[in-house]
Design a protein around this motif. Sequence first.
Motif, mmCIF file in Angstrom:
data_model
loop_
_atom_site.group_PDB
_atom_site.id
_atom_site.type_symbol
_atom_site.label_atom_id
_atom_site.label_comp_id
_atom_site.label_asym_id
_atom_site.label_seq_id
_atom_site.Cartn_x
_atom_site.Cartn_y
_atom_site.Cartn_z
ATOM 1 N N SER A 90 39.152 -16.375 1.102
ATOM 2 C CA SER A 90 39.253 -17.005 2.423
ATOM 3 C C SER A 90 38.100 -16.524 3.281
ATOM 4 O O SER A 90 37.768 -15.337 3.283
ATOM 5 C CB SER A 90 40.584 -16.655 3.099
ATOM 6 O OG SER A 90 41.669 -17.221 2.401
ATOM 7 N N GLU A 100 40.795 -18.996 10.447
ATOM 8 C CA GLU A 100 39.870 -19.524 9.440
ATOM 9 C C GLU A 100 38.527 -19.856 10.068
ATOM 10 O O GLU A 100 38.448 -20.423 11.160
ATOM 11 C CB GLU A 100 40.486 -20.775 8.814
ATOM 12 C CG GLU A 100 39.632 -21.440 7.764
ATOM 13 C CD GLU A 100 40.274 -22.712 7.251
ATOM 14 O OE1 GLU A 100 39.545 -23.681 7.000
ATOM 15 O OE2 GLU A 100 41.520 -22.723 7.116
ATOM 16 N N PRO A 151 36.730 -26.542 -1.394
ATOM 17 C CA PRO A 151 37.877 -26.136 -0.571
ATOM 18 C C PRO A 151 39.202 -26.536 -1.211
ATOM 19 O O PRO A 151 39.306 -27.572 -1.864
ATOM 20 C CB PRO A 151 37.638 -26.890 0.734
ATOM 21 C CG PRO A 151 36.878 -28.106 0.326
ATOM 22 C CD PRO A 151 36.039 -27.711 -0.850
ATOM 23 N N VAL A 153 43.350 -26.717 -0.054
ATOM 24 C CA VAL A 153 44.293 -26.618 1.055
ATOM 25 C C VAL A 153 45.561 -25.917 0.573
ATOM 26 O O VAL A 153 46.131 -26.288 -0.461
ATOM 27 C CB VAL A 153 44.619 -28.010 1.617
ATOM 28 C CG1 VAL A 153 45.660 -27.903 2.729
ATOM 29 C CG2 VAL A 153 43.354 -28.681 2.129
ATOM 30 N N ARG A 162 42.949 -23.058 4.547
ATOM 31 C CA ARG A 162 42.010 -23.475 3.502
ATOM 32 C C ARG A 162 41.414 -22.243 2.837
ATOM 33 O O ARG A 162 41.077 -21.264 3.514
ATOM 34 C CB ARG A 162 40.894 -24.327 4.103
ATOM 35 C CG ARG A 162 39.860 -24.812 3.080
ATOM 36 C CD ARG A 162 38.774 -25.635 3.741
ATOM 37 N NE ARG A 162 38.049 -24.866 4.752
ATOM 38 C CZ ARG A 162 36.977 -25.326 5.394
ATOM 39 N NH1 ARG A 162 36.541 -26.553 5.165
ATOM 40 N NH2 ARG A 162 36.375 -24.566 6.286
#
Length: 498
Positions: A90, A100, A151, A153, A162
């Motif tokens: 992350s 994020e 990416p 989710v 994400r």
Amino acid sequence: MQSQMISAHALIGQTQFMTQWVSPSPTWPTQTQNTMKRPSVLVFHDDAFMDTLIQTALQKPQDLDQHRVKTAGQKLFQPVHGDFALVAASLVCSGVTLPERQTHPEKGEQVAFVVRRLVSNTEYAWVKGQGWVVADLQKPNEQEDLQGLFPVVCGTGDQQRRIWAGLVPTSSRDTFVSQALRPAGSDLAAETQQYANTLEGAPKYPATQQFKEQLQQALLNFREKQPSPADLEASAFFFFDFLDWFSRYLPSALTLIDKGTVPADNDKLKPLYQLLVSLKTSGGPTFWDALKQVRVQHKAGNFDPTNHTNLNLRTNNTVSSEASGSALFAFFNAVPPKVDYAPLSLPDVPVRDSRLNSKDSFVVRMYYHRPYCRFRPHLLSEPSLPFTIAPYFDPDAPARPIHITMPSDVSIRGLRKYRRNVSIEMSSDLRKKIQQVTPKVMEGKLEQAVEFNLGLICSFSIPIITLVALILLLVFVVVLNIVFWWLPFFRLCFPIKR
């Protein structure tokens, strides 16, 4: 969810607001302070790993922790074995809830990851065209191979986040292993000096010594081996290698050859020119003319030695230029230490053992690039847990199930239904060789090949090839069973309903 973010923030121990890479968010509850700062390696055991990753991340993101590599040194298998390894992390800002970090490709931002090799606690980077070089721990090395990220989710609703993931190139293990480790600059200087000191009567430059040894070996081969048609080709390549050495260590000589002019008396290359003009091949041309002749194709990059049949170095099983070789050796040995010819140094080649042993391992680092950031444009993560990569033929690797349906109708009518869908192209020379192989080979006799200058394209049927291979395999297995007693472990046959 907020308490989870706060505890994660406490784990990474950051108080200053900054961007950083951390483990993928679904795995935070099971992380420790040491592992929280590392990207995670996830392993999946089926070809549908992408569907598994996406569905698990959306519906049960906490289950991603079951795929995480949790011990250092774990062996990762290759896709050919049925396993797929992903690196995931992350990209967050170190706020209270670890928000994020949004990326902006339109501003030139880039996310990627790099594969690093660990040898004796030293990290090496995979650089295109060079292999493994000592790594920069603050940013990727120049021309270092950057692997792509995509990416994913995780979760739904207001808890959706994400993560970034990328496929670890485990299938490139053989390429990684074949390349040598290039030492750092200080180590290279020490090894260069050590190499020069070990040479008896060593010249001023190791590169000169290396070229001298190559010349000597080439001329010795002419003197010690019997004459053959390959002499013409070897002679042409002798001068081709001469030009290669000039291009790397004495480019001013290469420029002189391209011009084709006689250097002035005060030119530092005049002694070299005079020496090359005085030396002759057995075919007649001087070394200088031979170099000019070969240079045309050397520059074009399409060298054909058959176009230079007048450059033979052999005469009556002796080398006509043996004295020439001695003169060349003396010339290069006499190169003064401060002559302004060109950089004469140890060639930029690997100087250490390139084989990967059981103690060597790999790590991956995530990379975030912000070209507009003045103070910290490059952001490398902490390394992942070290891992090893299984070779292609690994006895511990999982075996993919293979099912091949053999022809059920083995009559002529049935076998002719199978298409000949495999083509093998043969040159005219190979065709002639194959035509000589007849049953008379068992008597030590070869047939005369038909003289026509055409190759062949032969088409075969895969089912019939497989049937023939199976029959031959069973014959050899049964015959060798008297030695190995392996038949009970070789096959298992059970009836199926037809």
